[in-house]
Design a protein around this motif. Structure first.
Motif, PDB file in Angstrom:
ATOM      1  N   ALA A  99       2.190 -42.702  43.653  1.00  0.00           N
ATOM      2  CA  ALA A  99       2.922 -41.621  44.195  1.00  0.00           C
ATOM      3  C   ALA A  99       2.847 -41.518  45.793  1.00  0.00           C
ATOM      4  O   ALA A  99       3.595 -41.310  46.518  1.00  0.00           O
ATOM      5  CB  ALA A  99       2.840 -40.205  43.859  1.00  0.00           C
ATOM      6  N   GLY A 100       1.476 -41.630  46.306  1.00  0.00           N
ATOM      7  CA  GLY A 100       1.444 -41.603  47.748  1.00  0.00           C
ATOM      8  C   GLY A 100       1.832 -42.584  48.336  1.00  0.00           C
ATOM      9  O   GLY A 100       2.267 -42.193  49.787  1.00  0.00           O
ATOM     10  N   PHE A 101       1.831 -43.814  47.886  1.00  0.00           N
ATOM     11  CA  PHE A 101       2.600 -45.007  48.482  1.00  0.00           C
ATOM     12  C   PHE A 101       4.069 -44.805  48.928  1.00  0.00           C
ATOM     13  O   PHE A 101       4.392 -44.950  49.936  1.00  0.00           O
ATOM     14  CB  PHE A 101       2.376 -46.366  47.649  1.00  0.00           C
ATOM     15  N   PHE A 102       4.943 -44.165  47.962  1.00  0.00           N
ATOM     16  CA  PHE A 102       6.133 -43.928  48.159  1.00  0.00           C
ATOM     17  C   PHE A 102       6.432 -42.611  48.846  1.00  0.00           C
ATOM     18  O   PHE A 102       7.326 -42.791  49.426  1.00  0.00           O
ATOM     19  CB  PHE A 102       6.874 -43.903  46.612  1.00  0.00           C
ATOM     20  N   ARG A 103       5.474 -41.652  48.759  1.00  0.00           N
ATOM     21  CA  ARG A 103       5.822 -40.364  49.489  1.00  0.00           C
ATOM     22  C   ARG A 103       5.331 -40.550  50.723  1.00  0.00           C
ATOM     23  O   ARG A 103       6.199 -39.488  51.840  1.00  0.00           O
ATOM     24  CB  ARG A 103       5.157 -39.079  48.729  1.00  0.00           C
ATOM     25  N   HIS A 104       4.439 -41.265  51.343  1.00  0.00           N
ATOM     26  CA  HIS A 104       4.145 -41.328  52.592  1.00  0.00           C
ATOM     27  C   HIS A 104       3.725 -42.773  53.047  1.00  0.00           C
ATOM     28  O   HIS A 104       4.310 -43.116  54.120  1.00  0.00           O
ATOM     29  CB  HIS A 104       2.775 -40.458  52.852  1.00  0.00           C
ATOM     30  N   ALA A 109       4.438 -46.406  57.240  1.00  0.00           N
ATOM     31  CA  ALA A 109       4.353 -47.765  57.782  1.00  0.00           C
ATOM     32  C   ALA A 109       5.640 -48.450  58.287  1.00  0.00           C
ATOM     33  O   ALA A 109       5.546 -48.980  59.372  1.00  0.00           O
ATOM     34  CB  ALA A 109       3.915 -48.804  56.751  1.00  0.00           C
ATOM     35  N   VAL A 110       6.723 -48.203  57.727  1.00  0.00           N
ATOM     36  CA  VAL A 110       8.159 -48.847  58.185  1.00  0.00           C
ATOM     37  C   VAL A 110       8.569 -48.263  59.391  1.00  0.00           C
ATOM     38  O   VAL A 110       8.813 -48.815  60.436  1.00  0.00           O
ATOM     39  CB  VAL A 110       9.179 -48.589  57.040  1.00  0.00           C
ATOM     40  N   VAL A 283       3.956 -52.325  54.295  1.00  0.00           N
ATOM     41  CA  VAL A 283       5.476 -52.715  54.262  1.00  0.00           C
ATOM     42  C   VAL A 283       5.797 -53.853  53.445  1.00  0.00           C
ATOM     43  O   VAL A 283       6.986 -53.660  52.629  1.00  0.00           O
ATOM     44  CB  VAL A 283       5.747 -52.906  55.714  1.00  0.00           C
ATOM     45  N   MET A 284       5.084 -54.913  53.223  1.00  0.00           N
ATOM     46  CA  MET A 284       5.331 -56.115  52.319  1.00  0.00           C
ATOM     47  C   MET A 284       5.826 -55.665  51.016  1.00  0.00           C
ATOM     48  O   MET A 284       6.302 -56.147  50.035  1.00  0.00           O
ATOM     49  CB  MET A 284       4.769 -57.145  52.628  1.00  0.00           C
ATOM     50  N   THR A 327      13.496 -42.720  56.773  1.00  0.00           N
ATOM     51  CA  THR A 327      13.879 -41.809  58.099  1.00  0.00           C
ATOM     52  C   THR A 327      13.183 -40.439  57.831  1.00  0.00           C
ATOM     53  O   THR A 327      12.566 -40.074  58.719  1.00  0.00           O
ATOM     54  CB  THR A 327      15.427 -41.829  58.320  1.00  0.00           C
ATOM     55  N   LEU A 328      13.457 -40.079  56.712  1.00  0.00           N
ATOM     56  CA  LEU A 328      12.881 -38.646  56.369  1.00  0.00           C
ATOM     57  C   LEU A 328      11.846 -38.276  55.510  1.00  0.00           C
ATOM     58  O   LEU A 328      11.119 -37.401  55.685  1.00  0.00           O
ATOM     59  CB  LEU A 328      14.095 -37.928  55.575  1.00  0.00           C
ATOM     60  N   VAL A 329      11.439 -39.335  54.605  1.00  0.00           N
ATOM     61  CA  VAL A 329      10.336 -39.084  53.641  1.00  0.00           C
ATOM     62  C   VAL A 329       8.873 -39.225  54.311  1.00  0.00           C
ATOM     63  O   VAL A 329       9.043 -40.428  54.968  1.00  0.00           O
ATOM     64  CB  VAL A 329      10.591 -39.999  52.334  1.00  0.00           C
ATOM     65  N   GLY A 330       8.119 -38.348  53.881  1.00  0.00           N
ATOM     66  CA  GLY A 330       6.927 -38.319  54.426  1.00  0.00           C
ATOM     67  C   GLY A 330       6.349 -38.007  55.733  1.00  0.00           C
ATOM     68  O   GLY A 330       5.171 -38.148  56.176  1.00  0.00           O
ATOM     69  N   ARG A 331       7.418 -37.408  56.381  1.00  0.00           N
ATOM     70  CA  ARG A 331       7.359 -36.910  57.648  1.00  0.00           C
ATOM     71  C   ARG A 331       6.233 -35.713  57.811  1.00  0.00           C
ATOM     72  O   ARG A 331       5.683 -35.348  58.797  1.00  0.00           O
ATOM     73  CB  ARG A 331       8.549 -36.383  58.337  1.00  0.00           C
ATOM     74  N   ARG A 332       6.121 -34.848  56.675  1.00  0.00           N
ATOM     75  CA  ARG A 332       5.480 -33.620  56.697  1.00  0.00           C
ATOM     76  C   ARG A 332       4.113 -33.788  56.056  1.00  0.00           C
ATOM     77  O   ARG A 332       3.247 -32.859  55.764  1.00  0.00           O
ATOM     78  CB  ARG A 332       6.028 -32.521  55.720  1.00  0.00           C
ATOM     79  N   HIS A 333       3.620 -35.215  55.667  1.00  0.00           N
ATOM     80  CA  HIS A 333       2.350 -35.442  55.431  1.00  0.00           C
ATOM     81  C   HIS A 333       1.372 -35.281  56.369  1.00  0.00           C
ATOM     82  O   HIS A 333       1.329 -35.616  57.522  1.00  0.00           O
ATOM     83  CB  HIS A 333       2.684 -36.917  54.983  1.00  0.00           C
ATOM     84  N   HIS A 334       0.043 -34.397  55.795  1.00  0.00           N
ATOM     85  CA  HIS A 334      -0.933 -34.308  56.904  1.00  0.00           C
ATOM     86  C   HIS A 334      -2.185 -34.830  55.844  1.00  0.00           C
ATOM     87  O   HIS A 334      -2.471 -34.282  54.881  1.00  0.00           O
ATOM     88  CB  HIS A 334      -1.201 -32.793  57.004  1.00  0.00           C
ATOM     89  N   GLY A 335      -2.792 -35.628  56.362  1.00  0.00           N
ATOM     90  CA  GLY A 335      -4.128 -35.997  55.698  1.00  0.00           C
ATOM     91  C   GLY A 335      -4.720 -37.371  55.984  1.00  0.00           C
ATOM     92  O   GLY A 335      -4.263 -37.869  57.023  1.00  0.00           O
TER      93      GLY A 335
END
Length: 335
Positions: A99-104, A109-110, A283-284, A327-335
């Motif tokens: 879930a962390g891979f897809f959410r952030h 990385a992209v 990314v790969m 563009t949008l997903v994961g921008r609010r991640h803090h950690g």
């Protein structure tokens, strides 16, 4: 007036001598965990790991505050980082890691590869445009750009009826799932090559990306004179918005590694390449997933949906999904 007592001399060698045994022991335990398995540690060694980690952090804090030699501080930082990931890095269950891979992880990385993505995108479509005009001006170039096996009769001598049937005719495959698998394998090979060849200063990556763009442009040079350019665009874009995006991301990952190898900055060349490689590898992983989606769209949706409007609707939807996600997903991640 009483003179102040002289401050005790803090010698780096005394500091090291008092704590070096703990550092070596922690390093030995970490080597066992990393190279073999945590199961190789005894109960006492497992209990010692957190204690040695805290002692190393304490030593690192003192070394920084007292400005000890930089080599010792760098050693303690590296040892503390290794211990942290061993002790805390794998505590999350695999479901949370995915879930962390897809959410952030993946979208972040992209986004960090944006300069390389822009260069790869411009290069791909510039090569397509150049090949289109080259083949229109001199049709003999088509055979040099498009292999016969790939062309499958879609060449400069093909009739309008044949080309139209290739776009709108009923599927002739005995099994669409076999077709999808073959297409996925082909596209995955291109993407993996574009990524892996980045270590050679990204020169092979650039050439491979330009070659694929040129193939796209040459194909349009066949269909456009027959009034089928719009149809070819729909036929390709139903899967191409995903597939070309994946190839561009893979190429950008290869370019990122190549740039680190060519311009390592203050790092050693191998260290810079390794750091860039970890980000590019993240990314790969996502690129492989995108290629699976593209393979399904190419093998099934493109063959079963034969109306231009529906093809463009699917293509636009997929493009919007990918652009919005990255563009949008994961921008609010803090950690």
């Amino acid at each position: 007036m009483i003179d102040a007592a002289p401050a005790p001399l803090f010698a780096a060698r005394h500091f090291r001598a008092e704590r070096e045994a703990d550092w070596h022991e922690l390093e030995r335990l970490l080597d066992i965990v990393e190279k073999k398995s945590p199961r190789r540690l005894s109960s006492d060694e497992l209990l010692a790991l957190p204690r040695l980690y805290r002692a190393t952090l304490s030593a690192l804090s003192i070394a920084r505050e007292t400005s000890l030699d930089a080599a010792m501080i760098a050693y303690l930082e590296g040892l503390s980082t290794r211990a942290y990931f061993i002790l805390y890095g794998c505590r999350e269950p695999w479901t949370k890691q995915v879930a962390g891979f897809f959410r952030h992880g993946w979208p972040a990385a992209v986004r960090s590869l944006l300069p390389e993505i822009l260069v790869a995108t411009i290069l791909f479509f510039a090569a397509a445009l150049a090949a289109y005009h080259l083949v229109r001006a001199e049709p003999a170039w088509y055979g040099a750009i498009i292999p016969d096996a790939f062309a499958a009769g879609r060449d400069m001598e093909a009739s309008t009826a044949f080309l139209r049937d290739s776009l709108y005719g009923a599927p002739k495959q005995s099994g669409l799932e076999i077709f999808a698998t073959a297409l996925f394998t082909h596209n995955a090979q291109i993407s993996i090559l574009a990524f892996a060849l980045g270590f050679a200063f990204a020169v092979p990556t650039v050439l491979l990306l330009a070659q694929n763009g040129a193939m796209l442009g040459a194909m349009f040079a066949v269909y456009v004179p027959h009034g089928l350019g719009w149809g070819l665009l729909g036929w390709l874009s139903i899967h191409g918005t995903t597939e070309i995006s994946a190839i561009i991301l893979a190429s950008a990952a290869g370019m990122h590694i190549g740039r680190a190898v060519a311009f390592p900055g203050r790092q050693r060349r191998l260290e810079a390449a390794a750091q860039a490689g970890r980000k590019a590898a993240l990314v790969m992983i996502g690129v492989v997933l995108m290629l699976m989606v593209a393979g399904m769209l190419e093998g099934f949706a493109r063959q079963l949906i034969r109306a231009d409007e529906a093809r463009f609707a699917v293509a636009g939807t997929m493009l919007l999904i990918w652009v919005s996600y990255f563009t949008l997903v994961g921008r609010r991640h803090h950690g």
